[in-house]
Write an enzyme that holds these catalytic residues in place. Structure first.
Site, PDB file in Angstrom:
ATOM      1  N   SER A 119       0.834  -1.205   0.000  1.00 22.50           N
ATOM      2  CA  SER A 119       0.000   0.000   0.000  1.00 22.50           C
ATOM      3  C   SER A 119       0.863   1.248   0.000  1.00 22.50           C
ATOM      4  CB  SER A 119      -0.886   0.049   1.240  1.00 22.50           C
ATOM      5  OG  SER A 119      -1.730  -1.052   1.277  1.00 22.50           O
ATOM      6  N   GLU A 129      -3.068  -6.361  12.554  1.00 18.56           N
ATOM      7  CA  GLU A 129      -3.781  -5.970  11.351  1.00 18.56           C
ATOM      8  C   GLU A 129      -5.194  -6.566  11.349  1.00 18.56           C
ATOM      9  OE1 GLU A 129      -1.691  -7.245   7.902  1.00 18.56           O
ATOM     10  OE2 GLU A 129      -3.010  -6.195   6.500  1.00 18.56           O
TER      11      GLU A 129
END
Lengths: 372, 394, 394, 372
Positions: free
Chosen positions: B167, B250
């Protein structure tokens, strides 16, 4: 009638399969999308469709067509589905031609001849709101002198921006009829809408559009029946396309299950995925069966085929929807990328589901027919 | 409690005095207006810059990190109070940062003193933007099968390989990265955790176009990238432990996705799009599907709340986050499927103002990744079956 | 076609002349009025006896078996005509028989000439009632792991072990039975197919009570049962081939279950039980569920029809019956779940006239076995995955 | 309020768990069923429930009760669910006591004292048709002199045949109220109905039953609120029971998955079953969470808890239903036999789902509350 294709239908399928996979594979859709093609399909390819006889598959032989029926049109739609081919076939050769054939008469015959030769594109304008609800239609035709005046707004008009002639469904008194409208006529405005699946649709606004007396396909009497036939042929054709979309997404997925390794094993070895794939196989087989049944029923007696058509569209929607969802999930990350085709199948399946009624619309329709 | 009350009053006063009015308004264009920091970041407004500067000066961009490393040094209870007060005033987050969310916790636990002193304060101040180099094209769910190679060249590692799903790699200054330092060992035992500058020669990135359109994801290529030995976090070949620590982190973050969205309820959206008949949605079967989805969503929110309470009461199973991740993401996918059904053809327009450039359709397609990223649904179900239910087998 | 038309006319005339009026009426109490034959069978009526006798004399209880063995010797086309004409006149089946449905086809394919001459004519005449000894308590889906032992004692096998789910074992005269004759061989290669009389010393049966109530199922015990060597069908240790042949047969029979029931549609049942509001079922979410079930049922009926046509056109995959078995039984379970929801509390009464002694509830519970017997749904899905989809793995 | 049990609630749970598993395991239900017990539950056991304080869990301490609330009653219901215990607890100690507590006043207090001591059994009669639809109630109370006359027919009245006092919901003018009816009074007939799950229910017919003025719990004014409270406490309690039924069926199933071998492997090794079990685990966890939330909400503000109660009943129904279906399928053939307990869980889950509204009723109720 046996629920298998006849020998002739099999030959047609083989020919359509080879032709479309060769001339218009998924890369064809990508090219049109990425070049922001103004038409959204290839006119050259449509010419070849006409040369193959596909454009006139439904048009009578007297008008230069093949004189075949819904089953044969469905065979072609399924191949279109497998390849995600943007083509006027649905709106013109299937829906438009069915409406004209149901209407009959010299004018319709002349138009059918032009369809068969690939020289006329049609678009049927029915939907108005977010969902397909022909019963809630508000577009209004009023008699005026010898002719009519049309007012209303249509959306999700497949091929509306490219059509040479619009077929507009509208209320007329306490019935409905289908009106032939020149898209260039005063009061008509057409806006192409770029759709999620990169296929064609348009919004059409009708503001006091003046029409001749012979613009009404059903002459004010048979309009409802003509519209119903055109919609039903379209629904069954859309079901066939969804069968193709689902079958191809599934074929690519099972192929991937046999080549992708995770944790030292082919992912196709994982029983949880096997069972989901096996279940999906069943759903797709059922969708194939009911779609063929509905197409055969339309060929035999179009006015009685409504329930079977709803069944076919409902099941094909559900099966294709499951197929593309499983396809993306089982492909994992790469299935999310635009570079891989699977996402395009998901997009097309979503749009084709909305076309002329989704699974819920048709399940609801069946329940109403059965009185509960 | 008195001390905490005092902290609350003090915090509120400070926020009122220091948070610019512009930073108390909801985002108009969230993507453009969020603050990510980093070397090349262009502040959207002076207010955004000031707000970050003031918060960073107190360490409140990372309020619960030790103040030795630039953090706020707040207790858990104080951190919650700060968040509550910020929410009460409508303060925007001064800084979004993978450094704060992911790398920081790992460095605090596994980093050397020098690494902490070098990196944490810059993260707090938003000076360095980080990206995460975990996934690889061939690995997928089997993350530990990664092939990016780091060879020991005496004073440095020589890194070669490829990452995917990185990302914002194209916007990041540094990367924290899993590499294979031992090809002979079992797959979990030859992995190391490296940090390096994205401007190091040999690093290139390429954005990935998703089915939903543009995305923050990139492919990232390493071609003879030299990484100083000092940039190894923890012990060589023990990087998998750090990776697992961060993955659980996460998963907790993603689990809440079923709730994201806020705004109008699906029932309202459908009622507006389709209309009512006899007081009920005019598409009766869709109505039932939406009723169930809304019930399931509310129920899942309550299950999330309970998960927090169970954790506090030390009654939560350590793998409980797999349940939340699996269920939350599947629910979110279902919600977006139904949203698309509620919007019908209108929701399928991909460009133009009417559909806000296909906002609903792109969001729908984007959700399909929810059950893939951060551990697929299949992986979560495996974890639940084995770790929570103790079912036998590989 | 002329010949077939002549056969049709002749058949109809014969049926009209020979089928007693009483045998042309629908069953009032199906369980009591079906004819199963066998040594101990008590005919429900003289008409039932006469009807069986007349049909058996022509071999029409097994119309497509060779007339040499007492069968009707009809072609497939003639057999279909006979069934059509019987249906047209409303004739009851003269004989229900596992001998005709299951053992007969196996004997015709695998039996010795002597076995065919001994057993088939008696099956045709309804003199001997058969049961099937396949399942064992430990085996379940893993049928081939059966442990019932048949030791070679020169002129006979000595059988010891236990069977379960033996339908009507307590009423049957003979059993066809899978036994293990080689414990050293791989599990599929040590199985033999035996026939023996249920009155042989050492055979006992015990009925099984199901959650739905009384059942035709029994446990069957073998304690030093002596079975003459001549009663081995086919080759010793090759019985699994016969078993598989019969299992496929069984699967075809069970696949049609989703269709059984006839009578009122679920929509009608629900409308009567719950009532309508604005023309729609007053339980709107149930309405949607029923609408989908009815669509799925109709669709499955069409898929069954297509399966037949595919088979005729030689386009059906040999494992296609697994699809029909899996889907049909799951559908039938779903239908009965929804029927129970439609009937609500009324359907939950277990005794008494109002609920016909819990007829709906017992039927609902009984359907739960559909996806277990004749190969579980899981086994069918395995077969589809491996044999049709060619997915890899064990 | 944290969504975990408090220390006291945990102690109560441990005590209820040990007591009920010891005194009334599934074998207790079997015994009552197989001996065709006329009462359908054990009065001796109910005496012990009273001694433990369970009968008076909701009754105020002043009336000899524990003075606790819905959460604690739910804790007991869950254990009842795990053991399929037939017990007056639901109809008397939970629903009946809640109605009386909501009504208040000396008469209600006297009755609450008798509940707590185990000397009074109640039954709430609400349903009339196949489904729970209190809005469609037709049983009618008419004012007559100082009192009322009651006419109507009720079904699915839990413990109706054993109750010392019936609480009958009926229309009164344009509102509803709950009437105390002596089952031995003239015009009342009670028929026990043997149910699929071998638990108790009855049909009650009311034919011109004459009642005193003080028979109306809500005095003609608060009746609707009292009924709603009793129903909601009952629904949440039923949700708790279903959580117990589902959890126990699931526990027995996972245990079986770890011991049963097929094809040379423990069936729990098969990934397809693992994934289904893992999914079911999630559903059960969610049902637990919402049920506790609803019980807490009822304890805090019963008049505002309606939506949460519907959510809890809907989710508990769905989770328990899935749990028992998976339990039978995963047990295979032996799960079909009466000799094994799993089928009893399936039967109880089905009946408890119908009690005071099933998953669909409550999902629909939530949709209506949200205006669509």
């Amino acid at each position: 009638m046996a629920l298998v294709l006849t020998e002739e239908q099999n030959l047609l399928r083989d020919s359509a399969r080879g032709f479309i996979a060769d001339k218009a594979p998924v890369a064809h859709l990508r090219h049109l999308r990425d070049t922001r093609d103004a038409t959204g399909f290839s006119r050259d390819l449509w010419r070849e469709f006409a040369d193959m006889g596909f454009a006139g598959v439904i048009a009578p032989e007297a008008q230069g067509g093949l004189g075949l029926g819904p089953v044969e049109a469905g065979v072609i739609m399924e191949e279109i589905g497998r390849n995600l081919t943007p083509s006027p076939f649905f709106a013109t050769a299937l829906v438009g031609a069915s409406a004209l054939k149901a209407a009959g008469g010299p004018r319709a015959e002349a138009l059918l001849a032009k369809i068969a030769s690939g020289d006329l594109l049609l678009a049927l304008a029915v939907d108005e709101g977010a969902k397909h609800r022909p019963g809630a239609m508000t577009t209004q035709a009023q008699r005026s002198g010898n002719g009519f005046v049309l007012n209303g707004a249509k959306s999700f008009v497949v091929d509306g921006h490219a059509a040479d002639l619009l077929l507009v469904a509208a209320r007329l008194g306490d019935t409905v009829d289908v009106f032939m409208v020149d898209p260039k006529a005063a009061g008509v405005s057409v806006e192409r809408t770029i759709m999620t699946d990169a296929h064609n649709a348009a919004r059409v606004t009708l503001d006091n559009v003046a029409l001749d007396a012979d613009a009404a396909l059903g002459a004010g009497e048979r309009g409802a029946a003509i519209l119903e036939t055109a919609l039903n042929v379209g629904r069954a054709g859309s079901a066939a396309e969804l069968c193709g979309v689902g079958a191809e997404a599934f074929a690519r997925t099972t192929a991937y299950l046999k080549e992708r390794k995770q944790f030292g094993r082919l992912i196709g070895e994982f029983q949880a995925l096997q069972h989901r794939a096996a279940h999906l196989y069943c759903e797709l087989e059922i969708a194939q069966a009911v779609t063929l049944k509905a197409l055969q029923a339309l060929a035999a007696a179009p006015d009685k085929a409504g329930p079977l058509v709803s069944l076919a569209k409902a099941r094909a929607c559900a099966a294709a929807d499951l197929a593309v969802r499983e396809a993306v999930q089982m492909h994992g990350g790469i299935g999310m990328t635009d570079a891989v085709d699977i996402g395009l199948f998901m997009k097309r399946a979503r749009v084709a589901q909305e076309l002329f009624g989704d699974e819920r619309f048709h399940a609801d329709r069946l329940a109403r027919l059965r009185g509960y | 409690m008195d001390q905490l009350d005092a902290f609350r009053a003090e915090t509120r006063a400070w926020l009122e005095a220091n948070c610019p009015a512009e930073m108390r308004k909801p985002f108009e264009d969230e993507e453009a207006e969020r603050c990510w920091g980093g070397r090349n970041f262009k502040f959207f407004s002076e207010a955004q810059r000031v707000w970050l500067e003031r918060m960073a000066a107190r360490g409140w961009t990372a309020p619960d990190w030790p103040s030795d490393y630039g953090g706020g040094g707040l207790s858990k209870a104080q951190t919650i109070v700060l968040r509550q007060e910020m929410r009460a005033l409508g303060c925007r987050s001064p800084l979004d940062s993978f450094g704060i969310w992911m790398l920081g916790p790992a460095l605090l636990k596994y980093g050397s003193e020098a690494q902490k002193r070098e990196h944490l304060p810059r993260i707090v101040r938003g000076e360095i933007r980080w990206c995460q180099g975990y996934s690889e094209p061939g690995a997928g769910s089997d993350l530990a099968s990664l092939q990016t190679k780091a060879e020991d060249k005496g004073d440095h590692f020589l890194v070669n390989g490829q990452k995917v799903w990185t990302s914002y790699a194209d916007k990041a200054d540094w990367i924290f990265c899993l590499v294979r330092t031992d090809f002979q060992a079992k797959k979990h035992e030859g992995i190391s955790f490296l940090l390096f500058d994205m401007t190091t020669p040999g690093v290139t990135t390429r954005p990935i176009l998703l089915i939903s359109g543009k995305s923050p994801f990139c492919e990232t290529f390493f071609d003879d990238v030299k990484v100083p030995k000092d940039n190894l976090v923890g012990v060589e070949n023990k990087g998998w432990e750090i990776a697992k620590y961060l993955l659980t982190h996460e998963r907790d973050m993603i689990g809440g996705m079923g709730l994201v969205g806020g705004g109008r309820s699906l029932g309202e959206i459908a009622a507006q799009s389709i209309g009512l008949e006899n007081g009920m949605l005019a598409d009766p079967i869709l109505r039932g599907d939406i009723a169930r989805l809304e019930a399931d969503t509310w129920a899942f929110q309550i299950a999330m709340e309970r998960a927090g309470d169970l954790a506090k009461a030390k009654q939560a199973h350590p793998a409980y986050s797999s349940f939340l991740k699996y269920y939350g993401t599947e629910l979110n996918k279902r919600r977006h499927e139904l949203t698309m059904s509620a919007l019908g053809a209108d929701g399928l327009e991909w460009e133009g103002a009417r559909s806000q450039d296909g906002e609903a359709a792109r969001a729908w397609l984007r959700t399909k990744a929810n059950s893939i990223e951060g551990g697929t649904s299949e992986v979560q179900l495996n974890i639940i079956a084995k770790r929570i239910l103790d079912l036998p087998g590989a």
